[in-house]
Design a protein around this motif. Sequence first.
Motif, PDB file in Angstrom:
ATOM      1  N   ALA A 133     -43.416 -34.944  13.803  1.00 19.04           N
ATOM      2  CA  ALA A 133     -41.963 -34.757  13.846  1.00 19.04           C
ATOM      3  C   ALA A 133     -41.480 -34.685  15.292  1.00 19.04           C
ATOM      4  N   LYS A 134     -42.255 -34.027  16.132  1.00 18.86           N
ATOM      5  CA  LYS A 134     -41.899 -33.923  17.550  1.00 18.86           C
ATOM      6  C   LYS A 134     -41.992 -35.283  18.232  1.00 18.86           C
ATOM      7  N   ALA A 135     -43.037 -36.042  17.902  1.00 16.38           N
ATOM      8  CA  ALA A 135     -43.216 -37.361  18.509  1.00 16.38           C
ATOM      9  C   ALA A 135     -42.113 -38.328  18.095  1.00 16.38           C
ATOM     10  N   GLN A 136     -41.569 -38.129  16.895  1.00 17.35           N
ATOM     11  CA  GLN A 136     -40.509 -39.005  16.379  1.00 17.35           C
ATOM     12  C   GLN A 136     -39.215 -38.214  16.199  1.00 17.35           C
ATOM     13  N   ARG A 137     -38.891 -37.390  17.180  1.00 17.31           N
ATOM     14  CA  ARG A 137     -37.733 -36.501  17.044  1.00 17.31           C
ATOM     15  C   ARG A 137     -36.427 -37.273  16.858  1.00 17.31           C
ATOM     16  N   HIS A 138     -36.358 -38.501  17.393  1.00 14.96           N
ATOM     17  CA  HIS A 138     -35.136 -39.295  17.245  1.00 14.96           C
ATOM     18  C   HIS A 138     -34.960 -39.799  15.811  1.00 14.96           C
ATOM     19  N   ARG A 139     -36.025 -39.749  15.011  1.00 14.77           N
ATOM     20  CA  ARG A 139     -35.955 -40.185  13.615  1.00 14.77           C
ATOM     21  C   ARG A 139     -36.054 -39.004  12.650  1.00 14.77           C
ATOM     22  N   THR A 140     -36.152 -37.799  13.196  1.00 19.22           N
ATOM     23  CA  THR A 140     -36.370 -36.616  12.365  1.00 19.22           C
ATOM     24  C   THR A 140     -35.143 -35.703  12.403  1.00 19.22           C
ATOM     25  N   THR A 141     -34.676 -35.325  11.234  1.00 21.01           N
ATOM     26  CA  THR A 141     -33.521 -34.441  11.104  1.00 21.01           C
ATOM     27  C   THR A 141     -33.994 -33.041  10.729  1.00 21.01           C
ATOM     28  N   LEU A 142     -33.533 -32.041  11.462  1.00 20.19           N
ATOM     29  CA  LEU A 142     -33.846 -30.649  11.160  1.00 20.19           C
ATOM     30  C   LEU A 142     -32.630 -29.996  10.517  1.00 20.19           C
ATOM     31  N   VAL A 143     -32.846 -29.335   9.388  1.00 17.02           N
ATOM     32  CA  VAL A 143     -31.747 -28.689   8.670  1.00 17.02           C
ATOM     33  C   VAL A 143     -32.080 -27.222   8.433  1.00 17.02           C
ATOM     34  N   ALA A 144     -31.093 -26.472   7.955  1.00 15.92           N
ATOM     35  CA  ALA A 144     -31.235 -25.019   7.861  1.00 15.92           C
ATOM     36  C   ALA A 144     -32.039 -24.552   6.655  1.00 15.92           C
ATOM     37  N   ASN A 145     -31.981 -25.292   5.544  1.00 16.21           N
ATOM     38  CA  ASN A 145     -32.617 -24.813   4.315  1.00 16.21           C
ATOM     39  C   ASN A 145     -32.831 -25.963   3.334  1.00 16.21           C
ATOM     40  N   GLU A 146     -33.416 -25.636   2.178  1.00 11.46           N
ATOM     41  CA  GLU A 146     -33.721 -26.656   1.167  1.00 11.46           C
ATOM     42  C   GLU A 146     -32.473 -27.326   0.612  1.00 11.46           C
ATOM     43  N   LEU A 147     -31.394 -26.575   0.477  1.00  7.21           N
ATOM     44  CA  LEU A 147     -30.158 -27.164  -0.040  1.00  7.21           C
ATOM     45  C   LEU A 147     -29.660 -28.260   0.896  1.00  7.21           C
ATOM     46  N   ALA A 148     -29.668 -27.987   2.195  1.00  7.82           N
ATOM     47  CA  ALA A 148     -29.245 -28.997   3.168  1.00  7.82           C
ATOM     48  C   ALA A 148     -30.200 -30.183   3.162  1.00  7.82           C
TER      49      ALA A 148
ATOM     50  N   VAL B  58     -40.303 -25.783  -4.608  1.00  7.16           N
ATOM     51  CA  VAL B  58     -39.018 -25.257  -4.154  1.00  7.16           C
ATOM     52  C   VAL B  58     -37.937 -26.327  -4.280  1.00  7.16           C
ATOM     53  N   MET B  59     -38.249 -27.537  -3.824  1.00  6.19           N
ATOM     54  CA  MET B  59     -37.257 -28.613  -3.856  1.00  6.19           C
ATOM     55  C   MET B  59     -36.924 -29.040  -5.284  1.00  6.19           C
ATOM     56  N   THR B  60     -37.938 -29.212  -6.121  1.00  6.76           N
ATOM     57  CA  THR B  60     -37.665 -29.651  -7.494  1.00  6.76           C
ATOM     58  C   THR B  60     -37.001 -28.543  -8.311  1.00  6.76           C
ATOM     59  N   TYR B  61     -37.328 -27.285  -8.020  1.00  7.52           N
ATOM     60  CA  TYR B  61     -36.663 -26.164  -8.693  1.00  7.52           C
ATOM     61  C   TYR B  61     -35.171 -26.187  -8.372  1.00  7.52           C
ATOM     62  N   LEU B  62     -34.851 -26.396  -7.095  1.00  7.13           N
ATOM     63  CA  LEU B  62     -33.455 -26.450  -6.674  1.00  7.13           C
ATOM     64  C   LEU B  62     -32.752 -27.659  -7.284  1.00  7.13           C
ATOM     65  N   ALA B  63     -33.424 -28.808  -7.271  1.00 10.24           N
ATOM     66  CA  ALA B  63     -32.821 -30.021  -7.833  1.00 10.24           C
ATOM     67  C   ALA B  63     -32.526 -29.844  -9.321  1.00 10.24           C
ATOM     68  N   ASP B  64     -33.470 -29.276 -10.059  1.00  7.22           N
ATOM     69  CA  ASP B  64     -33.256 -29.037 -11.490  1.00  7.22           C
ATOM     70  C   ASP B  64     -32.090 -28.082 -11.712  1.00  7.22           C
ATOM     71  N   LYS B  65     -32.012 -27.065 -10.880  1.00  6.16           N
ATOM     72  CA  LYS B  65     -30.949 -26.071 -10.997  1.00  6.16           C
ATOM     73  C   LYS B  65     -29.574 -26.700 -10.780  1.00  6.16           C
ATOM     74  N   LEU B  66     -29.516 -27.697  -9.898  1.00  9.86           N
ATOM     75  CA  LEU B  66     -28.251 -28.358  -9.575  1.00  9.86           C
ATOM     76  C   LEU B  66     -28.001 -29.602 -10.432  1.00  9.86           C
ATOM     77  N   GLY B  67     -28.930 -29.888 -11.337  1.00  4.56           N
ATOM     78  CA  GLY B  67     -28.760 -31.048 -12.205  1.00  4.56           C
ATOM     79  C   GLY B  67     -29.035 -32.371 -11.522  1.00  4.56           C
TER      80      GLY B  67
END
Length: 227
Positions: free
Chosen positions: A146-161, A180-189
């Motif tokens: 991620a550091k080597a490709q920082r120009h292609r990598t987006t950092l966000v605050a949490n799973e929702l973002a 965590v991601m699939t639990y959130l996705a299921d919760k949001l439909g």
Amino acid sequence: MKSIGVVLLSFALFLNPLAWGGETWKIASLNWEPYSSDRMTTQGNAIQKLRHLLKQKDIELIVDFYPWERAQEIAKDPQYIGYFPAWPEEVKEGFTASAKIDWSWIAVLRKRSTMLEYSNARQLFAFYRGGLISTYSYPTLIADQAKAQRHRTTLVANELALLKALMADQIDFAVTDPYVMTYLADKLGVDEIEVDKVLMRKALVLAIRNDEHASERLQLLRDLLNH
């Protein structure tokens, strides 16, 4: 002889206060469903597992929930035992990692309509736009790419973002715990998220603050987990 026995027992308890029943452990945590959350009746699967372990010694567990960086900082306060659940990489100076209490996984996730072709992490980050969570301490395999490709990598605050970035096609893949991601996705439909590849399994540990009782607490957890 009876009075001597009572004295010896009292002295043993003095030397090993964690043998006392009725002790309370207070920890800091984060909302990271399904592992930990103040929105779940169990406060999360990992929290529930830790609580059941401690209950065997009649130890009550109290959990305060904060954003992750805040949880790690506030756990330095003497009123806290430490913070949980943490990957071993997230155990900061001044804390010691317990034995494994639960398992977490790290995976590459994508939209169902997005096809990824890669043989290793270097190719993944070089060929596609990735998304990571800024407050997580990722394993070296991920962090270095991620550091080597920082120009292609987006950092966000949490799973929702992270989920929103995936759905908006701002990134091609996300790296986080798949449950965590699939639990959130299921919760949001949201039904368009798929696990592309599981990269590794990671231990979830309790980061115990280094005080005069830390070694005893670490040993207690080892004993309970090996029971």
